[in-house]
Every structure is written in C-alpha cells, then in structure tokens.
Motif scaffolding. Sequence first.
Motif, mmCIF file in Angstrom:
data_model
loop_
_atom_site.group_PDB
_atom_site.id
_atom_site.type_symbol
_atom_site.label_atom_id
_atom_site.label_comp_id
_atom_site.label_asym_id
_atom_site.label_seq_id
_atom_site.Cartn_x
_atom_site.Cartn_y
_atom_site.Cartn_z
ATOM 1 N N LEU A 111 11.041 44.703 33.323
ATOM 2 C CA LEU A 111 10.116 45.829 33.294
ATOM 3 C C LEU A 111 10.617 46.819 32.249
ATOM 4 C CD1 LEU A 111 9.383 46.549 37.068
ATOM 5 C CD2 LEU A 111 7.799 45.660 35.370
ATOM 6 N N ILE B 10 6.083 49.389 32.028
ATOM 7 C CA ILE B 10 5.588 50.286 33.071
ATOM 8 C C ILE B 10 4.680 51.341 32.454
ATOM 9 C CG2 ILE B 10 6.237 52.028 34.772
ATOM 10 C CD1 ILE B 10 8.629 50.410 35.474
ATOM 11 N N ALA C 132 2.037 46.742 34.949
ATOM 12 C CA ALA C 132 2.838 47.439 35.960
ATOM 13 C C ALA C 132 2.605 48.937 35.852
ATOM 14 C CB ALA C 132 4.323 47.116 35.781
ATOM 15 N N ALA D 184 4.618 49.244 40.396
ATOM 16 C CA ALA D 184 6.057 49.143 40.161
ATOM 17 C C ALA D 184 6.837 50.293 40.763
ATOM 18 C CB ALA D 184 6.340 49.073 38.664
#
Length: 716
Positions: free
Chosen positions: A196, A261, A303, A356
């Motif tokens: 991520l 993200i 995410a 997330a």
Amino acid sequence: MKKFLCAVVLLACGLMVLGYAVFYRGFYVNFAFGGERAVTADFRAEGKTLLARNSAGEWQPLTIRGVELSSAVPGHHITDYAAGEETYYRWLTQISEMGANTVRIPTIYDAAFYNAFYRFNTESGRTLYLLQGLSVTDHANNSLDDAYADEFYGTLREDSLAAIDVIHGHRILMGGDGKGGGTYWRDVSPWVLGFLIGNEWDAGTVAYTDHAPANPTSFDGAYFATTPEASAFETLLARLMDGMAAYEAEKYGQQRLLAFINDPLNDPFAYETFYARQLGKYSRIDAEYIRPTEAFASGYFAAYSVSASFPDFSQYLSAGQRSALSEALAELDTERFGDGYVQLLNAYHTMPVLVASYGFSTARGAVSTEGPMNEQEQGERLVAAYEDFLSAGCAGAVVSTWQDVWTRRTWNTSYAVDVYESHRWHDLQSAGQSSGLLAFAPGSEASACVVDGDGSEWTEADVVWQADGLSLSVRQDAEGLYLLVRGEGVSPQAALYVPIDVTPLSGAAQSAQPSLRFARGADFLLCLSGAEDSRLLVQARYEALRENYLASTSGEDPFASPPAAGSSLFVPIGMVTERTGVLTEEEAAQAEGAPLLPVYETGRLRQGTLDPADVAYDSLADFCYGDGLVEVRLPWQLLNFYSPAGAQVHADYYQHYGVEPLRIESIYLGVGLGETAEEISMSAYKLETWQQPTYRERLKAAYWMLQESWGGGDAD
C-alpha cells in the motif's frame, strides 16, 4: 607472498563492496539471459474480488479483516521501535484471536516485527497476512516541492525497492526518517498480500504536481500504464508501481497486489467550485487512470482511508459529476457509512475497493460537535461500519489502530501540549491518541485510582486538605489528577466546589458566579452538582480557548481587551471542533470572511464508573459518588498542563502571546459545600514528575465485539 596477500586483501575488499551493494543497496543480477524469468503470484485481483491461492493451489475469494499495527508503546517515540519481538508476537496472537486475517503497517518496521511475523505464521498454527505500507515523511508530503522532487519520489522509489527486499529477507537497513532498521533475514513473502503506497497525500502537493507543466502526464511501462486522462501525480504512481513490479519479478520471480491509498480530499470526484474551496478539495487522484498490463501476474485495487469523509458530500458534487454518476447516485443510501460515500466508491470503481483505514476514538476530547464516544460505542460503530463496507461491495477493511498511540497529534489540541514529550503521558483530550482496540492503562499493576465510588484504595497519606468535617485526597498518574472528597453532606444533591490554583501568574481570590471566596488565587473551579450540571470552570484570564481561538470562534481579537489577571469571572472550558457541512453562498456572504469554528464544552463532566470490570463501565466518566464521598478524574490538558511528566503548565497567554511552559512544584486545592461567604482554605499538593510512565495493557470492548463479528478463533 606479497602478491598473495595483495590478492587476499583485494578479494576481501571486493567481497565487502559486493556485500554492501547486495544487502545495503539491493544490487542484483538478472540471470534470465535471453528470456523472461517465470513469475508467480499467490494473490491477485479478479473483477472486484481479491483472491488468494490455498495450499492446494486453488484460488479462493479473500475478504480482508484487517488491523493497522503501530510500533508505538508508552514512554517512547513512535520511531524508537521499542516494542520488541515478543511484544509484536503477543499482539499478533491477540489480533488473530480476534478474527482478523490481515495486519497493515504504514512503513518499513524494525527487523523485530518481521521476525515476530515469521514466527507467528510458522509456529502458531494460524495465518496472518501483511499489507506492507510505504510512506513519505511529513516534510516531503508538505514541502514547497512537487512530488517529482527527490525527497518525495526518489525516497519513495528507494524505499519501495528496500521493502521488497525486506519481505524476502534479503536486506540490511540502518533505519531513519521514520523507518525501522536491522538485519532482515526472515522471508515473510508467502504471507505478504501486497503493498500500500502512501498514507494521506497532501492535497496541495498533489495539485502543485499536477499543475507543473514540466511534469509528465503519461507512462507506458511493462507492468503499468496510464490512460490518456491521467494526471502528473497519477503518472508518478504508475511509474513507481511499475518499478516495484519489475524489481520483484526480476529479482525474486514473484509479484503481489499493489495499490495506493487515497482519501476524500483526493478522491476522483469533482465538486462545485464554491463548495470545493470550503471542503479543501482541490485535487483528484483516480486509480482508474492507471491500468495494469497483461504482464502483471498479480492484481491492482483501490484503497481508501475513509475516517474523515465529507458530511452530505453528494449534495456538493458538480453538475458534470452528478451526470456521470447519475445511476450510482440514484441508488445511493445516505443512511450508510459517510452518507453513502463508500457505497459510491464501490459503484465508481471497476476494481476491488479496500477500506484501508477507518476508526473511531474513545478520547474524552472531541473533534466534532457530536462529542466523544465511549468504548462500547466505539465497538458498535466499528462493527456496524465493517458490515456496511461489505454490504456495499468492499473487499474488506482495516481498523485503525490496534493500540492507542500516545504520540499522535490532533489539530485542535496540539497547540496546548509539548508534542515532543507526549510519549510520556496519555492526553485524554486529543482524539488521535485513543483510536486503538488496546489501551495502555497507567500503572504497572493497578491504577492510581479507579473512579467507581469506592474509596477503599485511598489512604491517610493521600489527604492534602481537611476542614469542617471534609477531607480532600489527591493522586495522579499519566492520564490525570484524581480527587477524593469525603465528608458529611457529600452527595449528588449537594453542590460541591473545589478551587484549584495551578499557576502563580494569574488566578482569582473570588468567584462572581457561583459566589465564593478562596484563600489563594484559583485558576479552575470544579463544580459538582449531580449528573446533569457538573463541570470544570476556568478563570477567564487562564482560558486557553480564548487566547488561541477567539478569532476563529467569534472573529474578535483576543488581545484587544484581555481579562484581568485577577478577574472573578469563571467560564466553561471549550475546545474548537470541525465545521460540519458547508455554507451556502448567502451564508458565506453573511459570514464576511472565513466561517467560524464551533465550540464543544469539554469541561462538562460526566457521572459514571471507570471500573472496566463493572457492567456499567463508562470510559468517558469523570466522577462517581459513593457513600459520603465522590471520586473525580481530571485529564491533564483540561487543567492547562503543557507536560505533566515535567510538571509544566501554561504560563500567562497575554504576556507571551501564546502557549509558553511554566515549571511548577505544587498545585493548591480546597473544598467548599454550597455557596458560602466563608473563605475556602487551600492546601498544597506536590506534583510528581517522571521520565518513563508505567503501564499495563487492556483490551477495549471493541476487541470483543469485533471478535464476535469476525468469528474469533474460527478466522481463516
């Protein structure tokens, strides 16, 4: 002989240089001469679903039940990585027993974490997956440069390759810039779902990057490419992910899931310009404008961190955006989480969507006018939100965080405390510090006081003041000051007053309302009058909110006419909160400038028990009556302590034009029953200081509620 020695020395130097290049710099040679190396993937995305390969080699749907794990422990800065392998192992065990199947970490942690993670997955008989994060420093994220600067992209690129080596157990890192260090020799890659990228991008940096004419707006790599609509920042992300996929494929013959993200301030949606300015929404990042190629064996997903979505967001979308999303908006259920925000994200994206990061704080302080929530309410909200995410079509969600993080800052309280000393005490007023499922209770074996109306833990040694059949006892710990008032007439039906003198620089010898007189200049007045009307008041001169936020709450200049040092006016204690919603054009015109911030009365006190073993436990309780007694907990920041570990309070705001620390030795307190013309005497309580706080771990109610929702020990 000399030639032999020279050869040995040269060989040794060569091996040292090679070792440094391989283990410190990630050097490798691709031996797939004349062809491509076979690449495998144990996790992939298909449609809007994440899949994992089981032991039989079959693909099965994977729904993420995740928890973000911090490296923080009380008494240490978060970058100290002081938890240690055994602590990490214990936490991983508890996380798995709760029913989680995934942990997320925001950056490269110290080697102790990966050692614990490897041990857990090879020794416990259970499995936890890992989402490995990559982040940039706050300085790079908020600097004057755009994202193509070396401090931003260059560091992110270097860290991304290092993280790949770390999970494969093939790297040595020195640490620094928030990252851990050590010798990484455990191969944890079989349990790493993917990477991520980022945490929460600064919208200004994103916009600046997108508007810089020299920055590229297209990329066509072996594993990732951009669409014609891509921005400069999206191009940067595509380039970064392509490099990661290539590095892992060529060096290790593997690939895994990749995502960056995003958050509401940078989501793909366009808002009307007038409202976008108020929301701070002036950048967009769209995962749909980055596409994996057929060569990418694993998967790509979207995410989002959704803890701060815009209230009523769908009302402020631009006309063009409304038209493009007309079908999804027609189905939008505004009773869902964030007024249907996550539901819309799922409808918009063609790929799996992962929440997330989401969470709720149990802090006493608030960031919205809704006020704080207790631990029971936190658990209810976490469970309900997770179920809502799944029903909206998400591939899962990650709760933030596993443990309370004492070092976290919150925008509306940071001005009042020494942020460099926050690891030594727990600020109950800062919402960011209490979002965990695991609390750190002060005291190695027991609390200084359990506010439950039972005074049996108090001793004669705690008494600091006595008069007229009343006594006042005082204790303290890393969360606050504890008071016990005993005596005939102490009951919820009788008004009780406790003047508190904190600083010698101000304070009133009397209070106009309620009408009282004190032997010393009091800075605070504790007023207990049953469940409905109990609060802590502050002397007007010592009101932190007035000096620091008066211009933002009323538009007035706090220095135009400051209260007198000895003012007899005691006022409610408030804290600024976020504005909810936005102003219409007519309302904005009437505001004549920046909209004012609302104020929440945080000095209002709540009756209840703070005993976690009691079925009536209320983590937000401030006081509790017993037979002829009342116990009270007052958080340090509520008393204007800058650093309680060092016995530092706020000095005079109007002499220093802001918060400056003042070292004190003692505070003075007394007790009065009802309004009286008699002067209330006051006695000293000598403050304790400390370097390292003592603490013990305690699981909050949310842990057990999530365990029930997630299946506990039956989690796969």
